[in-house]
Design a protein around this motif. Structure first.
Motif, short mmCIF file in Angstrom:
data_model
loop_
_atom_site.label_atom_id
_atom_site.label_comp_id
_atom_site.label_asym_id
_atom_site.label_seq_id
_atom_site.Cartn_x
_atom_site.Cartn_y
_atom_site.Cartn_z
N ILE A 90 0.83 -1.20 0.00
CA ILE A 90 0.00 0.00 0.00
C ILE A 90 0.87 1.26 0.00
O ILE A 90 0.49 2.29 -0.58
CB ILE A 90 -0.95 -0.03 1.21
N ALA A 91 2.03 1.18 0.62
CA ALA A 91 2.92 2.34 0.68
C ALA A 91 3.79 2.49 -0.56
O ALA A 91 4.47 3.51 -0.72
CB ALA A 91 3.82 2.22 1.92
N SER A 92 3.76 1.52 -1.45
CA SER A 92 4.67 1.53 -2.60
C SER A 92 4.14 2.37 -3.76
O SER A 92 2.92 2.58 -3.89
CB SER A 92 4.93 0.10 -3.08
N SER A 93 5.04 2.78 -4.62
CA SER A 93 4.65 3.53 -5.82
C SER A 93 3.92 2.63 -6.81
O SER A 93 3.08 3.11 -7.59
CB SER A 93 5.89 4.14 -6.48
N LEU A 94 4.21 1.32 -6.79
CA LEU A 94 3.55 0.40 -7.72
C LEU A 94 2.05 0.27 -7.43
O LEU A 94 1.26 -0.04 -8.34
CB LEU A 94 4.19 -0.99 -7.62
N PHE A 95 1.66 0.54 -6.20
CA PHE A 95 0.26 0.41 -5.82
C PHE A 95 -0.61 1.37 -6.62
O PHE A 95 -1.77 1.08 -6.91
CB PHE A 95 0.12 0.69 -4.32
N ALA A 96 -0.06 2.49 -7.00
CA ALA A 96 -0.83 3.50 -7.75
C ALA A 96 -1.25 2.99 -9.13
O ALA A 96 -2.20 3.50 -9.72
CB ALA A 96 -0.01 4.78 -7.88
N SER A 97 -0.53 1.98 -9.64
CA SER A 97 -0.87 1.46 -10.97
C SER A 97 -1.99 0.44 -10.93
O SER A 97 -2.48 0.00 -11.97
CB SER A 97 0.37 0.83 -11.61
N ALA A 98 -2.43 0.07 -9.75
CA ALA A 98 -3.53 -0.89 -9.62
C ALA A 98 -4.87 -0.20 -9.86
O ALA A 98 -5.01 1.01 -9.63
CB ALA A 98 -3.51 -1.52 -8.23
N SER A 99 -5.84 -0.98 -10.33
CA SER A 99 -7.18 -0.42 -10.52
C SER A 99 -7.78 -0.05 -9.17
O SER A 99 -7.32 -0.53 -8.11
CB SER A 99 -8.09 -1.45 -11.21
N ALA A 100 -8.80 0.78 -9.20
CA ALA A 100 -9.43 1.19 -7.95
C ALA A 100 -10.00 -0.01 -7.20
O ALA A 100 -9.88 -0.11 -5.97
CB ALA A 100 -10.54 2.20 -8.24
N ALA A 101 -10.61 -0.93 -7.94
CA ALA A 101 -11.19 -2.13 -7.30
C ALA A 101 -10.10 -2.97 -6.65
O ALA A 101 -10.28 -3.49 -5.54
CB ALA A 101 -11.95 -2.95 -8.33
N ASP A 102 -8.98 -3.11 -7.34
CA ASP A 102 -7.90 -3.94 -6.78
C ASP A 102 -7.23 -3.25 -5.60
O ASP A 102 -6.79 -3.90 -4.65
CB ASP A 102 -6.87 -4.26 -7.88
N GLN A 103 -7.14 -1.92 -5.63
CA GLN A 103 -6.62 -1.20 -4.46
C GLN A 103 -7.52 -1.42 -3.25
O GLN A 103 -7.05 -1.64 -2.13
CB GLN A 103 -6.51 0.30 -4.77
N THR A 104 -8.84 -1.37 -3.49
CA THR A 104 -9.79 -1.60 -2.39
C THR A 104 -9.63 -3.01 -1.83
O THR A 104 -9.65 -3.21 -0.60
CB THR A 104 -11.23 -1.41 -2.90
N ALA A 105 -9.47 -3.98 -2.72
CA ALA A 105 -9.31 -5.37 -2.28
C ALA A 105 -8.05 -5.54 -1.44
O ALA A 105 -8.07 -6.20 -0.39
CB ALA A 105 -9.27 -6.30 -3.49
N ILE A 106 -6.96 -4.96 -1.88
CA ILE A 106 -5.70 -5.08 -1.14
C ILE A 106 -5.81 -4.42 0.23
O ILE A 106 -5.32 -4.95 1.24
CB ILE A 106 -4.54 -4.47 -1.95
N ARG A 107 -6.46 -3.26 0.27
CA ARG A 107 -6.63 -2.59 1.57
C ARG A 107 -7.46 -3.46 2.52
O ARG A 107 -7.20 -3.52 3.72
CB ARG A 107 -7.27 -1.21 1.38
N GLN A 108 -8.49 -4.11 1.98
CA GLN A 108 -9.33 -4.97 2.81
C GLN A 108 -8.54 -6.19 3.30
O GLN A 108 -8.63 -6.56 4.47
CB GLN A 108 -10.56 -5.43 2.04
#
Length: 285
Positions: free
Chosen positions: A85-103
């Motif tokens: 979540i803290a990485s720069s690569l996280f920004a390239s993930a889709s919004a849905a996938d970012q939500t999933a990773i945070r969960q």
């Protein structure tokens, strides 16, 4: 034999039975949508195997050791997702996938807190300082991709976790409930509840990677050590039954090795999990 009725009746007295049997495969869905696996599951020999796997074991192990082993894996996963979540690569993930990773990250933090409480509550000392190795994380090249991507490593971590929990469940069978801060916990139930969540994580991560939710043997990472071991995921024999032998499960039907292997998750031993080729190689500063 009505497999659905058997499961329904068992679930009335044991709400977690589905997680014990195989959460990842979503047994009900599998039975209704995949005819070959349905036939396997409904076969008497395989049904016996399901329950043997779910409730096997008669000798309780040391719960402090078992839960600290689980805590080691959860600390590793929790730190991995924090780094993601803290990485720069996280920004390239889709919004849905970012939500999933945070969960998923929240789940891992909750698992850590629960296991720390359980280890302390049963008189042990929770292990600490089990971070995901920074040098390995820094070598990841993308969010999406294979073994050198964030999701690739996430899949390997989650699938290893599922196999690890399954490998230790029998060590907790028969242990008495413990009371911690006024709440009562059953050691086996606690471990299998976490195992169930880890299986869901694994299935979702695999879906995010456009893989099947379960291990097929033909996935892009299936050659990794995480899917090998003394009992590899390619195993086609359960409880002494050769699943691919003609008429072994269903008259006039022969199942492929791929069908048989995909129908079961296999265990990893603690030594296999902590080997440098798997989770052991990811723990460190």
């Amino acid at each position: 034999m009505n497999f659905f009725n058997i499961i329904n009746q068992l679930a009335e007295v044991d709400p977690d039975v589905m997680g014990r049997l195989d959460t990842r495969r979503s047994v009900f869905n599998s039975l209704t949508s995949m005819s070959k696996r349905a036939a396997m599951a409904a076969g008497p020999a395989l049904l016996a195997s399901f329950f043997t796997k779910a409730y096997a074991g008669t000798t309780a192990g040391d719960p402090k050791e078992v839960f600290n082993y689980a805590l080691t894996l959860e600390l590793l996963e929790a730190d991995f997702y924090k780094k993601v979540i803290a990485s720069s690569l996280f920004a390239s993930a889709s919004a849905a996938d970012q939500t999933a990773i945070r969960q998923i990250s929240k789940h891992e933090d909750a698992h850590v807190a629960l296991l720390q409480a359980v280890v302390t509550g049963i008189g042990g000392t929770p292990v600490t300082n089990k971070p995901f190795k920074q040098s390995v994380f820094s070598s990841l090249t993308s969010f999406y991709g294979g073994a050198t991507s964030i999701l690739g490593v996430a899949q390997l971590l989650e699938d290893t976790g599922v196999r690890a929990y399954k490998g230790r469940a029998g060590d907790l069978l028969g242990l008495a409930d413990v009371t911690i801060s006024g709440a009562t916990y059953n050691p086996l139930e606690t471990a299998l509840r976490i195992h169930s969540v880890e299986a869901r994580h694994a299935a979702h991560i695999r879906t995010m990677r456009a893989q099947t939710p379960w291990i097929t043997g033909s996935g892009d990472l299936d050659g990794q050590p995480h899917y090998q071991g003394a009992i590899p995921e390619s195993n086609t024999t359960q409880s002494g039954v050769n699943l691919i032998a003609a008429n072994a499960i269903t008259p006039n039907t022969t199942y492929t090795a791929a069908d048989a292997a995909a129908s079961f998750d296999e265990i990893l031993t603690p030594a296999e999990v902590t080997d440098n080729s798997r989770a052991g190689g990811l723990i460190g500063a």
